[in-house]
Each structure stands twice: as C-alpha cells, then as structure tokens.
Write an enzyme that holds these catalytic residues in place. Structure first.
Site, PDB file in Angstrom:
ATOM      1  N   SER A  68       0.713  -0.688  -0.133  1.00  0.00           N
ATOM      2  CA  SER A  68       0.363  -0.740   0.225  1.00  0.00           C
ATOM      3  C   SER A  68       1.216   1.255   0.068  1.00  0.00           C
ATOM      4  O   SER A  68       0.491   2.326   0.357  1.00  0.00           O
ATOM      5  CB  SER A  68      -0.932   0.239   1.394  1.00  0.00           C
ATOM      6  OG  SER A  68      -1.760  -0.703   0.818  1.00  0.00           O
ATOM      7  N   LYS A  71       0.198   3.277  -2.596  1.00  0.00           N
ATOM      8  CA  LYS A  71      -0.754   4.202  -3.285  1.00  0.00           C
ATOM      9  C   LYS A  71      -0.466   5.645  -3.589  1.00  0.00           C
ATOM     10  O   LYS A  71      -1.346   6.550  -4.516  1.00  0.00           O
ATOM     11  CB  LYS A  71      -2.137   3.732  -2.293  1.00  0.00           C
ATOM     12  CG  LYS A  71      -2.402   2.522  -2.362  1.00  0.00           C
ATOM     13  CD  LYS A  71      -3.330   1.942  -0.789  1.00  0.00           C
ATOM     14  CE  LYS A  71      -3.900   0.664  -1.117  1.00  0.00           C
ATOM     15  NZ  LYS A  71      -4.606   0.417   0.477  1.00  0.00           N
ATOM     16  N   TYR A 193      -2.955  -2.863 -10.344  1.00  0.00           N
ATOM     17  CA  TYR A 193      -3.265  -2.364  -9.124  1.00  0.00           C
ATOM     18  C   TYR A 193      -2.588  -4.314  -7.969  1.00  0.00           C
ATOM     19  O   TYR A 193      -1.373  -3.964  -7.557  1.00  0.00           O
ATOM     20  CB  TYR A 193      -4.656  -2.870  -8.008  1.00  0.00           C
ATOM     21  CG  TYR A 193      -4.252  -2.993  -6.536  1.00  0.00           C
ATOM     22  CD1 TYR A 193      -3.699  -1.510  -5.821  1.00  0.00           C
ATOM     23  CD2 TYR A 193      -5.227  -3.281  -6.373  1.00  0.00           C
ATOM     24  CE1 TYR A 193      -3.746  -1.069  -4.157  1.00  0.00           C
ATOM     25  CE2 TYR A 193      -5.101  -4.112  -4.407  1.00  0.00           C
ATOM     26  CZ  TYR A 193      -4.218  -2.394  -3.889  1.00  0.00           C
ATOM     27  OH  TYR A 193      -4.346  -2.365  -2.270  1.00  0.00           O
ATOM     28  N   TYR A 245      -5.314   5.387   7.602  1.00  0.00           N
ATOM     29  CA  TYR A 245      -5.742   4.159   7.424  1.00  0.00           C
ATOM     30  C   TYR A 245      -6.998   4.759   8.881  1.00  0.00           C
ATOM     31  O   TYR A 245      -6.947   5.788   9.313  1.00  0.00           O
ATOM     32  CB  TYR A 245      -6.014   2.631   7.863  1.00  0.00           C
ATOM     33  CG  TYR A 245      -4.761   2.316   6.735  1.00  0.00           C
ATOM     34  CD1 TYR A 245      -5.401   1.974   5.608  1.00  0.00           C
ATOM     35  CD2 TYR A 245      -4.365   1.685   6.618  1.00  0.00           C
ATOM     36  CE1 TYR A 245      -4.757   2.267   3.876  1.00  0.00           C
ATOM     37  CE2 TYR A 245      -3.367   1.175   6.198  1.00  0.00           C
ATOM     38  CZ  TYR A 245      -3.535   1.346   4.002  1.00  0.00           C
ATOM     39  OH  TYR A 245      -3.129   0.446   3.606  1.00  0.00           O
ATOM     40  N   VAL A 263       1.097  -3.212   3.673  1.00  0.00           N
ATOM     41  CA  VAL A 263       1.379  -5.315   4.783  1.00  0.00           C
ATOM     42  C   VAL A 263       2.731  -5.207   4.817  1.00  0.00           C
ATOM     43  O   VAL A 263       2.857  -6.885   5.417  1.00  0.00           O
ATOM     44  CB  VAL A 263       0.257  -5.334   4.407  1.00  0.00           C
ATOM     45  CG1 VAL A 263      -1.141  -4.659   4.877  1.00  0.00           C
ATOM     46  CG2 VAL A 263      -0.398  -6.316   2.889  1.00  0.00           C
TER      47      VAL A 263
HETATM   48  O1  DON Z   1      -4.463  -4.723  -1.647  1.00  0.00           O
HETATM   49  C1  DON Z   1      -3.621  -5.272  -0.844  1.00  0.00           C
HETATM   50  O2  DON Z   1      -4.416  -6.170  -0.180  1.00  0.00           O
HETATM   51  C2  DON Z   1      -2.174  -5.104  -0.666  1.00  0.00           C
HETATM   52  N1  DON Z   1      -1.917  -5.947  -1.915  1.00  0.00           N
HETATM   53  C3  DON Z   1      -1.876  -3.956  -0.510  1.00  0.00           C
HETATM   54  C4  DON Z   1      -2.691  -3.419   1.114  1.00  0.00           C
HETATM   55  C5  DON Z   1      -1.807  -3.003   2.254  1.00  0.00           C
HETATM   56  O3  DON Z   1       0.023  -2.969   2.020  1.00  0.00           O
HETATM   57  C6  DON Z   1      -2.564  -2.267   3.334  1.00  0.00           C
HETATM   58  N2  DON Z   1      -1.797  -1.847   3.943  1.00  0.00           N
HETATM   59  N3  DON Z   1      -1.566  -1.311   5.124  1.00  0.00           N
END
Ligand code: DON
Length: 406
Positions: A68, A71, A193, A245, A263
């Site tokens: 993320s 983003k 994405y 978040y 993540v």
């Molecule tokens: O969309 C997802 O599930 C992941 N590829 C990215 C999510 C993410 O990093 C959320 N962040 N804390």
C-alpha cells in the site's frame, strides 16, 4: 585529513533502531501467503534530505514489496496526469476511519472515500494511462522508478500469490465499477493494482520517494522533476488525513508527519520542505501498520520535534534595518518573504509612507518572494502615490529582480 566521526544523523537513526528492536509484538501479514516468507526480524530506516543526502541504518537495503505504500505515489501520478478535479470525480478525499480493505463508498456519489484504502487505490490505478493492465503498469512502474531514482523489479511470487487470493479486492473493484468510479474493467484495474503492490523496494528507496514529495515533486538524488508541485502537495495532504487508515488521527497527533504504511512492512513519512523517511520491519499491528516502524517514527518525531505543526519560535524579522539616507528612510529587507513576512512589512512600514518623505523598500538582500505577494510589493509605489511636493512616497529597489522572477 577527514575527521574521524560517525555522522550524528547515523547515530540518531541507529539509536532509533535500538528503541524499536525489543518490540516483538504484531505479526507478519499472511493473508497473501507469499508475504509470510519474509524475515520478521529485519529492521531498517533511511532518511533522505531535500538536498539529496542519504542516511541509512540497519537493513535499509533489504528488498520487500511496497504494497500500500505505492498508493500515494500512484495517486501522485494520476493527479499529475489528470488534475485534481478529474481525479476527484472518481475518488473522494475524506478519511474513512476504516480498515484498508473496507467496503467504503460514499453514500451519495458512490465514490470510494479516499485513494489510500484499497477501493480508492484501485480506482486511482484505473485512471493511469493505458488500455491494458500491462500498459497501465508500465506507466506506474516508470513513475515509481522516477520517484525512487533507480530501476525496480516486481516480486513475481508475491504478485501470483496476491492475484490468487485477491477476491475481496475484485469485489471492491466491482462495487467501484457499479457506481461509475472505476475507469477500467475490473480485470485491468486489479491486475495493474496487484502488480503495483508487488514492486520490490528498500527502506532507502522509500526514503528517496518520500523526499521527492518533500521537495514538491523533484527527486533530490537525480534532480528529475517527477510530478508537479501541485500533485506533490495534494498527495501529501491525502497522506496527512488518510495515510495510516483508522489510525490516521492518532498518528497525526503523536507523530505529525504525512505518512503511508503497507502490509509488506514499509512506511514512508514526509516532512514537507525538509526530508523523507523510509522504514522497514515486517511485523504489523492489527491495523496493518508496522509495529516497529510506527515506534521508530514516533521516537524520532518526539526526540527531535519533527511534528510538522510544532511551534518553531518566532521567525526572523524580514526587516533587517531601517536607516535614514539623504532624507529618505531605507528599509533593508532580507531573507525569504512569504505571506506572513509581507504582512509584517506592510504593518510596520506603511505608516512610514507618509507626506514627510520617501520610504525605500530595498530588496537587495531578499532571496525569494512568494508568488502572490510579489504583485503586492510591485504595486506599492503606485498605491501610495506622491507627496504634495510631487515626490514618490515609496520606491522599490530590486537590483537582482527577485520581484520579477516567475
Ligand atoms: O490490497 C492488498 O491487499 C495489498 N496488496 C495491499 C494492502 C496494504 O498494503 C494495506 N496496507 N496496510
């Protein structure tokens, strides 16, 4: 002979690593199985100044997936390409106060609430130029590389894992498609994405990327303009309200730096005008933010007063000296003059532009003048007019043309 001294910033970063190292709470993300394979103990931090000086400590060159943290940078590319009005037709700017994978669409417009949650991020990716996922991702990858100042690769194992477990994201993309927010098919938007999330970076890359936002869009290590100043400011603003978040409000109070977590264990933090920071430690708290990354940034911010809203004491007065010269009063102005400094100059000096003589506004020692206030200064002689004896009440001296620069 060079002085044998460890750079104090390195000592600082290492002490911050020491603060975080004992923390073993949290868990490595495993909802994408391939993510669970990282070394949970990795710990790194980098800081890059807006002049492009790089300071690395710990595992700052270990690769992990950006997730993320991509983003805000893809948002910046979309804003640079389309402008704010077009982007906000598709995605909102309001904090959702919800987890990253929440079903979070505005009740009236149907737009995802912001570009930092998954639904909004997939909309942002869908806005990037290109008809196919490959075309869109080529633009995204090129943009991320210009932010990082080097070539980046995709971790194909994470990408495959992400693709095969991505049904919730597909569902969110379908919802965004149903409201007219998604600007591509679900397959195209999600594939672009998923690839963007699987790009491998280091803490140093993240610090350079953050520093590129800090400088207003110019990568300080390559000197390349990556995005416009507007796009950098808009992006940093969204990070301020939505980057962490449902922890974003607490984060702004405690740390006070626009930031974004992923993540994969990375966090970027921006001090506008000054520096960018990248941290890496894979164990996450229940909100998906790196436990040690949060601890490191909290420690740094508290110890060194990095909160962007800290009170930094009274600024230097823009009026260096006032002297009489040949029957005139000369105000020697200095430094950088933006709105607040202009307000001080006008408040203090307007009473001197009277019928008894002439005030000279001397810009010889002024290094920069804010765009909007330039016009105010240029207009002064005309605004205050002449004395009854036909002498100008104000004269502007500007030998280097600081009031003329675009
Ligand atoms: O969309 C997802 O599930 C992941 N590829 C990215 C999510 C993410 O990093 C959320 N962040 N804390």
């Amino acid at each position: 002979m060079p002085v044998d001294m460890t750079h104090p910033v390195l000592t600082t970063l290492e002490s911050v690593l020491d603060t975080a190292r004992p923390l073993t709470s949290g868990a490595v993300a495993d909802y994408i199985p391939e993510l669970a394979k990282v070394d949970a103990e990795s710990l790194g931090i980098s800081l890059v100044s807006s002049r492009g000086d790089v300071h690395d400590a710990g595992d700052s060159d270990i690769a992990f997936t950006i997730q993320s943290v991509s983003k805000p940078f893809v948002l910046a590319l979309a804003l640079d390409e389309h402008g704010l009005d077009e982007v906000t037709k598709h995605v909102g700017l309001e904090p959702s106060g919800e987890p990253f994978n929440a079903i979070s669409l505005d009740a009236e417009t149907g737009r995802p609430l912001n570009p930092m949650i998954n639904a909004g991020a997939m909309v942002t990716s869908s806005l990037i130029a290109g008809a196919t996922a490959d075309e869109k991702f080529a633009v995204i990858k090129d943009g991320l590389e210009r932010f990082a100042g080097r070539d980046l690769i995709v971790d194909e194992d994470v990408f495959d894992s992400e693709t095969s477990t991505g049904d919730r994201n597909r569902a969110l993309a379908y919802l965004a498609l149903s409201t007219g927010s998604l600007a591509a098919s679900v397959d195209v938007a999600t594939a672009a994405y998923f690839r963007q999330c699987s790009v491998a970076v280091t803490a140093r890359d993240l610090a350079i990327m953050a520093a590129t936002l800090a400088t207003g869009g110019v990568n300080p290590t390559t000197r390349e303009r990556v995005i416009s100043e507007d796009a950098a400011r808009w992006t940093t603003a969204v990070m301020t309200s939505c980057g962490m978040y449902d922890d974003s409000g607490t984060w702004m109070v405690n740390v006070g730096l626009p930031a974004k977590s992923g993540v994969g264990g990375g966090i970027v933090a921006v001090q506008p005008g000054q520096f960018g920071i990248g941290t890496f430690s894979p164990r996450l708290d229940e909100r998906g933010n790196s436990v040690r990354g949060v601890a490191m940034l909290e420690a740094l911010s508290k110890r060194y007063g990095l909160h962007m809203l800290s009170h930094r004491g009274e600024p230097h007065s823009p009026v260096g000296s006032l002297r009489s010269e040949e029957g005139r009063t000369v105000a020697e102005l200095r430094g950088e003059i933006y709105f607040a400094a202009a307000e001080e100059i006008f408040t203090r000096l307007t009473p001197l532009m009277n019928d008894d003589g002439c005030l000279v506004l001397d810009f010889s020692n002024v290094t920069r003048v804010g765009l909007a206030v330039k016009e105010l200064f240029r207009a002064v002689p005309q605004l205050v007019g002449e004395t009854s004896s036909g002498q100008p009440r104000a004269i502007v001296v500007d030998p280097d043309g600081v009031l003329d620069e675009a």
